[in-house]
Design a protein around this motif. Structure first.
Motif, mmCIF file in Angstrom:
data_model
loop_
_atom_site.group_PDB
_atom_site.id
_atom_site.type_symbol
_atom_site.label_atom_id
_atom_site.label_comp_id
_atom_site.label_asym_id
_atom_site.label_seq_id
_atom_site.Cartn_x
_atom_site.Cartn_y
_atom_site.Cartn_z
ATOM 1 N N LEU A 254 0.840 -1.202 0.000
ATOM 2 C CA LEU A 254 0.000 0.000 0.000
ATOM 3 C C LEU A 254 0.874 1.252 0.000
ATOM 4 O O LEU A 254 0.545 2.240 -0.658
ATOM 5 C CB LEU A 254 -0.927 0.016 1.209
ATOM 6 N N GLY A 255 1.996 1.220 0.720
ATOM 7 C CA GLY A 255 2.854 2.400 0.804
ATOM 8 C C GLY A 255 3.317 2.880 -0.561
ATOM 9 O O GLY A 255 3.252 4.075 -0.874
ATOM 10 N N HIS A 256 3.792 1.967 -1.407
ATOM 11 C CA HIS A 256 4.236 2.361 -2.743
ATOM 12 C C HIS A 256 3.075 2.900 -3.577
ATOM 13 O O HIS A 256 3.248 3.832 -4.371
ATOM 14 C CB HIS A 256 4.869 1.167 -3.456
ATOM 15 N N ALA A 257 1.890 2.316 -3.400
ATOM 16 C CA ALA A 257 0.724 2.800 -4.139
ATOM 17 C C ALA A 257 0.376 4.228 -3.726
ATOM 18 O O ALA A 257 0.038 5.069 -4.567
ATOM 19 C CB ALA A 257 -0.470 1.868 -3.897
ATOM 20 N N ILE A 258 0.470 4.513 -2.431
ATOM 21 C CA ILE A 258 0.209 5.876 -1.959
ATOM 22 C C ILE A 258 1.244 6.841 -2.519
ATOM 23 O O ILE A 258 0.899 7.950 -2.975
ATOM 24 C CB ILE A 258 0.205 5.899 -0.413
ATOM 25 N N GLU A 259 2.501 6.447 -2.497
ATOM 26 C CA GLU A 259 3.541 7.307 -3.061
ATOM 27 C C GLU A 259 3.259 7.636 -4.515
ATOM 28 O O GLU A 259 3.390 8.784 -4.947
ATOM 29 C CB GLU A 259 4.900 6.619 -2.959
ATOM 30 N N SER A 273 4.532 3.886 6.761
ATOM 31 C CA SER A 273 3.875 3.892 8.063
ATOM 32 C C SER A 273 2.387 3.600 7.905
ATOM 33 O O SER A 273 1.821 2.746 8.604
ATOM 34 C CB SER A 273 4.078 5.249 8.746
ATOM 35 N N ILE A 274 1.751 4.269 6.965
ATOM 36 C CA ILE A 274 0.331 4.012 6.690
ATOM 37 C C ILE A 274 0.149 2.576 6.209
ATOM 38 O O ILE A 274 -0.784 1.882 6.608
ATOM 39 C CB ILE A 274 -0.190 5.015 5.640
ATOM 40 N N GLY A 275 1.081 2.137 5.350
ATOM 41 C CA GLY A 275 1.001 0.782 4.836
ATOM 42 C C GLY A 275 1.117 -0.276 5.914
ATOM 43 O O GLY A 275 0.478 -1.340 5.842
ATOM 44 N N MET A 276 1.930 -0.020 6.945
ATOM 45 C CA MET A 276 2.048 -0.983 8.047
ATOM 46 C C MET A 276 0.751 -1.068 8.847
ATOM 47 O O MET A 276 0.340 -2.162 9.277
ATOM 48 C CB MET A 276 3.226 -0.607 8.952
ATOM 49 N N VAL A 277 0.104 0.075 9.061
ATOM 50 C CA VAL A 277 -1.177 0.046 9.775
ATOM 51 C C VAL A 277 -2.212 -0.709 8.950
ATOM 52 O O VAL A 277 -3.007 -1.500 9.482
ATOM 53 C CB VAL A 277 -1.658 1.475 10.090
ATOM 54 N N PHE A 278 -2.188 -0.512 7.633
ATOM 55 C CA PHE A 278 -3.098 -1.239 6.750
ATOM 56 C C PHE A 278 -2.846 -2.743 6.835
ATOM 57 O O PHE A 278 -3.778 -3.549 6.931
ATOM 58 C CB PHE A 278 -2.930 -0.748 5.317
ATOM 59 N N ALA A 279 -1.571 -3.129 6.808
ATOM 60 C CA ALA A 279 -1.224 -4.546 6.920
ATOM 61 C C ALA A 279 -1.685 -5.108 8.270
ATOM 62 O O ALA A 279 -2.149 -6.254 8.355
ATOM 63 C CB ALA A 279 0.285 -4.738 6.755
ATOM 64 N N ALA A 280 -1.553 -4.297 9.316
ATOM 65 C CA ALA A 280 -2.010 -4.735 10.639
ATOM 66 C C ALA A 280 -3.532 -4.878 10.666
ATOM 67 O O ALA A 280 -4.069 -5.809 11.281
ATOM 68 C CB ALA A 280 -1.543 -3.755 11.709
ATOM 69 N N GLU A 281 -4.222 -3.964 9.987
ATOM 70 C CA GLU A 281 -5.688 -4.080 9.881
ATOM 71 C C GLU A 281 -6.066 -5.363 9.137
ATOM 72 O O GLU A 281 -6.997 -6.074 9.541
ATOM 73 C CB GLU A 281 -6.259 -2.854 9.154
ATOM 74 N N LEU A 282 -5.361 -5.672 8.040
ATOM 75 C CA LEU A 282 -5.629 -6.906 7.300
ATOM 76 C C LEU A 282 -5.437 -8.126 8.205
ATOM 77 O O LEU A 282 -6.266 -9.045 8.216
ATOM 78 C CB LEU A 282 -4.695 -7.015 6.091
#
Length: 363
Positions: A254-259, A273-282
């Protein structure tokens, strides 16, 4: 010990991958960069942005002191450096200056510079030596270590590149003193990632002193060394990302997609950082981790001043970029997630309902 046999000052992590190289971490190290040169080298292309003239001058002096003819390779700042046009211009310089296979490329700067310098070296004459002198936290713990080199295209980040190991990496912590706090913290996102996937002591250090993730201090050497040592262990076991190395991409899909969606206006570490929270949500919504570990992501990253929420794009927009992620196989998305602290695994082909629910958790 450097290739020239000189004892290095400061801490040192050795990365035993292929022709093993040193990652040297400490203070007052720039004058010793020349010690990493192979004895046959006669020329060095010094790739930099021009933003750190004192650092560049110290590295140049170290190279010249070894009898090397140094050629400047001035490049744009940030992601603008990682284009085929910039790489081609540097190859033209190498051609004009008659660089041979025994000569070297030296990248001095952040991760974009070290990525570019490594790719230029990997492609020239099918591979010449290169040395990384990272000047940001992010470059020290991530981009400059591990042998990944590359450039961006309009379709995505780091889609063109090669695995090409450096002769050595010099992490002089003195250069971090002038780094803005927001950039220091963004680099620490990769250190925190190392804590979640492998070394929980990193998280404990930051939880005890959140300032350690925002500025240079007494814990900086240990945090950077622990992150580098973790990456060294993983890369040593899997240089070409055939399996284990994929865990280093925690938060990056997700992080690369946001970038990409932000046209690289967002710092890499902030997006991760956002991508890690997303992965944690998954992981949480898949029943792999509990509420406590999910919240720990938000707490540790938030204490470092890093973002943990995102609503600037629709999931559909980001899925287009994620479909081009290097971990994707065919049309199947793959995410690195946790099934417990320091227990990374892969979530393959999550349902659209799970993706939507996890993304809603970022809102």
């Amino acid at each position: 010990m450097s290739q020239g046999g000189m004892p290095w000052p400061g801490e040192r992590a050795r990365v035993p991958v292929g022709a093993a190289y040193d990652v040297v971490i400490g203070h007052d190290l720039l004058g010793a960069v020349g010690e990493l040169l192979p004895p046959t080298a006669a020329r060095a292309l010094l790739v930099h942005t021009g933003r750190l003239p004192g650092v560049v001058a110290a590295v140049r002096e170290s190279l010249v002191g070894k009898g090397i003819r140094v050629v400047d390779g001035l490049v744009p700042d940030a992601e603008a450096a990682k284009t085929i046009e910039v790489a081609a211009r540097l190859w033209e310089v190498l051609g004009r200056e008659s660089f041979t296979r025994t000569d070297v490329v030296v990248g001095v700067g952040g991760g974009t510079v070290t990525d570019l310098a490594g790719w230029v070296a990997a492609a020239w004459l099918r591979g010449v030596g290169f040395i990384n002198v990272p000047t940001t936290v992010l470059a020290m713990v991530d981009a400059a270590v591990g042998g990944k080199t590359g450039i961006n295209t309009a379709e995505g980040k780091n889609l063109v590149g090669a695995f090409h190991e450096p002769l050595g990496v010099v992490c002089d912590l003195d250069v971090l003193g002038g780094l803005p706090e927001v950039d220091f913290a963004a680099g620490m996102a990769e250190v925190i990632k190392a804590g979640f996937i492998d070394d929980p002591l990193i998280l404990e250090i930051i939880e005890a002193d959140p300032g350690a993730a925002r500025r240079v201090g007494s814990q900086t050497v240990e945090l950077i060394e622990r992150a580098v040592a973790m990456k060294a262990r993983v890369v040593s076991a899997d240089l070409r990302e055939a399996g284990l190395r994929e865990i280093l991409n925690y938060g990056h899909t997700l992080g690369h997609a946001i970038e990409q969606h932000a046209a690289y206006a967002m710092r890499h570490g902030e997006a991760v950082s956002i991508g890690m929270v997303f992965a944690a949500e998954l992981a949480h919504r898949s029943g792999l981790i509990d509420d406590v570990l999910l919240q720990r992501h938000r707490d540790v990253l938030g204490s470092a001043g890093l973002p943990t929420r995102y609503a600037d794009a629709s999931l559909e927009e980001l899925l287009v970029a994620m479909s081009r992620d290097k971990k994707t196989r065919g049309s199947t998305l793959r995410f690195v997630v946790l099934e417990g602290l320091a227990q990374p695994t892969r979530l393959i082909g999550p349902s659209s309902e799970l993706l939507s629910a996890a993304y809603a958790g970022l809102g």
